[in-house]
Design a protein around this motif. Sequence first.
Motif, mmCIF file in Angstrom:
data_model
loop_
_atom_site.group_PDB
_atom_site.id
_atom_site.type_symbol
_atom_site.label_atom_id
_atom_site.label_comp_id
_atom_site.label_asym_id
_atom_site.label_seq_id
_atom_site.Cartn_x
_atom_site.Cartn_y
_atom_site.Cartn_z
ATOM 1 N N VAL A 93 0.894 -1.155 0.000
ATOM 2 C CA VAL A 93 0.000 0.000 0.000
ATOM 3 C C VAL A 93 0.934 1.206 0.000
ATOM 4 C CG1 VAL A 93 -1.806 1.252 1.234
ATOM 5 C CG2 VAL A 93 -1.795 -1.259 1.253
ATOM 6 N N GLU A 94 0.911 1.973 -1.096
ATOM 7 C CA GLU A 94 1.899 3.031 -1.310
ATOM 8 C C GLU A 94 1.236 4.401 -1.267
ATOM 9 O OE1 GLU A 94 5.006 0.719 -4.166
ATOM 10 O OE2 GLU A 94 3.129 1.348 -5.092
ATOM 11 N N ILE A 95 1.214 4.971 -0.072
ATOM 12 C CA ILE A 95 0.631 6.307 0.120
ATOM 13 C C ILE A 95 1.667 7.128 0.885
ATOM 14 C CG2 ILE A 95 -1.290 7.609 1.099
ATOM 15 C CD1 ILE A 95 -2.916 4.939 0.949
ATOM 16 N N PRO A 96 2.298 8.097 0.227
ATOM 17 C CA PRO A 96 3.371 8.855 0.875
ATOM 18 C C PRO A 96 2.925 9.658 2.100
ATOM 19 C CG PRO A 96 3.373 9.226 -1.504
ATOM 20 C CD PRO A 96 2.134 8.459 -1.177
ATOM 21 N N ASP A 97 1.749 10.257 2.048
ATOM 22 C CA ASP A 97 1.279 11.094 3.147
ATOM 23 C C ASP A 97 0.882 10.217 4.335
ATOM 24 O OD1 ASP A 97 -1.048 12.400 4.717
ATOM 25 O OD2 ASP A 97 -0.172 14.084 3.604
ATOM 26 N N ASP A 102 -2.466 6.353 7.063
ATOM 27 C CA ASP A 102 -3.029 5.776 8.282
ATOM 28 C C ASP A 102 -4.539 5.607 8.159
ATOM 29 O OD1 ASP A 102 -2.532 4.790 10.974
ATOM 30 O OD2 ASP A 102 -3.709 6.534 11.633
ATOM 31 N N ARG A 103 -5.211 6.622 7.630
ATOM 32 C CA ARG A 103 -6.663 6.537 7.436
ATOM 33 C C ARG A 103 -7.015 5.408 6.464
ATOM 34 N NH1 ARG A 103 -7.823 11.168 4.926
ATOM 35 N NH2 ARG A 103 -8.169 10.145 2.945
ATOM 36 N N MET A 104 -6.243 5.306 5.378
ATOM 37 C CA MET A 104 -6.518 4.290 4.362
ATOM 38 C C MET A 104 -6.268 2.880 4.902
ATOM 39 S SD MET A 104 -7.655 4.279 1.333
ATOM 40 C CE MET A 104 -7.705 3.408 -0.195
ATOM 41 N N LEU A 105 -5.256 2.709 5.734
ATOM 42 C CA LEU A 105 -4.988 1.384 6.305
ATOM 43 C C LEU A 105 -6.129 0.939 7.225
ATOM 44 C CD1 LEU A 105 -1.147 1.591 6.986
ATOM 45 C CD2 LEU A 105 -2.328 0.449 5.082
ATOM 46 N N ILE A 106 -6.782 1.889 7.866
ATOM 47 C CA ILE A 106 -7.962 1.559 8.674
ATOM 48 C C ILE A 106 -9.123 1.191 7.744
ATOM 49 C CG2 ILE A 106 -9.705 2.506 10.254
ATOM 50 C CD1 ILE A 106 -7.332 4.177 11.491
ATOM 51 N N GLU A 107 -9.322 1.985 6.694
ATOM 52 C CA GLU A 107 -10.412 1.704 5.747
ATOM 53 C C GLU A 107 -10.206 0.376 5.010
ATOM 54 O OE1 GLU A 107 -10.929 4.992 3.054
ATOM 55 O OE2 GLU A 107 -11.249 6.411 4.694
ATOM 56 N N LEU A 108 -8.961 -0.036 4.827
ATOM 57 C CA LEU A 108 -8.660 -1.272 4.099
ATOM 58 C C LEU A 108 -8.549 -2.493 5.012
ATOM 59 C CD1 LEU A 108 -6.108 0.005 1.432
ATOM 60 C CD2 LEU A 108 -8.478 -0.711 1.070
ATOM 61 N N LYS A 109 -9.068 -2.388 6.221
ATOM 62 C CA LYS A 109 -9.090 -3.540 7.124
ATOM 63 C C LYS A 109 -9.652 -4.737 6.357
ATOM 64 C CE LYS A 109 -11.479 -5.304 11.087
ATOM 65 N NZ LYS A 109 -12.847 -5.387 11.497
ATOM 66 N N GLY A 132 -0.431 -12.277 11.215
ATOM 67 C CA GLY A 132 -0.130 -10.880 10.928
ATOM 68 C C GLY A 132 -1.347 -9.990 10.784
ATOM 69 N N VAL A 133 -2.542 -10.552 10.908
ATOM 70 C CA VAL A 133 -3.772 -9.784 10.718
ATOM 71 C C VAL A 133 -4.080 -8.974 11.980
ATOM 72 C CG1 VAL A 133 -6.248 -9.939 10.279
ATOM 73 C CG2 VAL A 133 -4.670 -11.468 9.086
ATOM 74 N N MET A 134 -4.367 -7.686 11.780
ATOM 75 C CA MET A 134 -4.728 -6.816 12.901
ATOM 76 C C MET A 134 -6.236 -6.618 12.913
ATOM 77 S SD MET A 134 -1.632 -4.046 12.983
ATOM 78 C CE MET A 134 -1.751 -3.493 11.300
ATOM 79 N N ALA A 135 -6.806 -6.428 14.085
ATOM 80 C CA ALA A 135 -8.256 -6.350 14.239
ATOM 81 C C ALA A 135 -8.849 -5.054 13.689
ATOM 82 C CB ALA A 135 -8.624 -6.486 15.713
ATOM 83 N N ASP A 136 -8.095 -3.957 13.735
ATOM 84 C CA ASP A 136 -8.682 -2.660 13.408
ATOM 85 C C ASP A 136 -8.135 -2.009 12.143
ATOM 86 O OD1 ASP A 136 -6.161 -2.253 14.468
ATOM 87 O OD2 ASP A 136 -6.718 -0.421 15.533
ATOM 88 N N ARG A 137 -7.228 -2.669 11.442
ATOM 89 C CA ARG A 137 -6.599 -2.077 10.258
ATOM 90 C C ARG A 137 -5.867 -3.145 9.480
ATOM 91 N NH1 ARG A 137 -2.863 2.057 10.985
ATOM 92 N NH2 ARG A 137 -4.293 2.972 12.470
ATOM 93 N N THR A 138 -5.319 -2.751 8.349
ATOM 94 C CA THR A 138 -4.417 -3.628 7.614
ATOM 95 C C THR A 138 -3.019 -3.049 7.726
ATOM 96 O OG1 THR A 138 -4.173 -4.889 5.570
ATOM 97 C CG2 THR A 138 -4.631 -2.531 5.329
ATOM 98 N N THR A 139 -2.059 -3.689 7.116
ATOM 99 C CA THR A 139 -0.686 -3.191 7.128
ATOM 100 C C THR A 139 -0.321 -2.679 5.735
ATOM 101 O OG1 THR A 139 0.223 -5.365 6.595
ATOM 102 C CG2 THR A 139 -0.010 -4.809 8.936
ATOM 103 N N ALA A 140 0.783 -1.958 5.638
ATOM 104 C CA ALA A 140 1.208 -1.393 4.368
ATOM 105 C C ALA A 140 1.918 -2.414 3.477
ATOM 106 C CB ALA A 140 2.115 -0.193 4.607
ATOM 107 N N VAL A 141 2.377 -3.519 4.065
ATOM 108 C CA VAL A 141 3.066 -4.564 3.301
ATOM 109 C C VAL A 141 2.452 -5.910 3.655
ATOM 110 C CG1 VAL A 141 5.282 -5.675 2.806
ATOM 111 C CG2 VAL A 141 5.214 -3.233 3.309
ATOM 112 N N HIS A 142 2.147 -6.690 2.624
ATOM 113 C CA HIS A 142 1.582 -8.025 2.802
ATOM 114 C C HIS A 142 2.396 -9.025 2.001
ATOM 115 C CE1 HIS A 142 -2.234 -6.740 4.651
ATOM 116 N NE2 HIS A 142 -2.079 -5.669 3.909
#
Length: 191
Positions: A93-97, A102-109, A132-142
């Motif tokens: 997930v490549e978002i420089p800002d 952070d918002r997108m990683l939550i939305e992409l749970k 590696g799965v988190m309950a409230d978000r995803t990670t930037a690398v899978h």
Amino acid sequence: MRPIDRSEILPLGDYEQIRARFRARVIEEKRPRRVKLGEQISAVFENRDSVLLQIQEMLRTERITTESGIKHEMDTYNELVPGPNELSLTLFVEIPDAVVRDRMLIELKGLEGSVSVEIDGARAPATSDPKGVMADRTTAVHYFKVKLTDEQSAAIRGKTAKVAVRVDHPRYYARAELGPASISKLAEDLS
């Protein structure tokens, strides 16, 4: 594809001498292995060279020289080497800002359950380690593995398959068809 063996890992000083050439070669090798999935996600199909580069770079960056440390990096990254009838891909997930990311990683749970490789219209799910799965978000690398049937593997090896990578998440949809150069690289991996 066999995992990286300890005998293939160079000491830091020896690696420094070949690093520029080795990195340039592997980066060039990765170009047809990279797939852009929309504006914010990309994936790279891994092979032995990409894994060996990752191990050597981690050892270099972290200045790891102990056998236990080297073994740990090898064990960690050898998980990315595809097995028989298997593809391995790393999704970014490549978002420089940082705020937007952070918002997108939550939305992409749940993103880790939304990735697949399509071979001649049939989807093969990409699976990852559920630890590696988190309950409230995803990670930037899978890190994903994709198990193929004998027929799918043969079609890719024969370079007759139509292959695409998909993300089917409620907040993000993308599908990217692979070109001939990419399919040739996957055919090499499966041979």
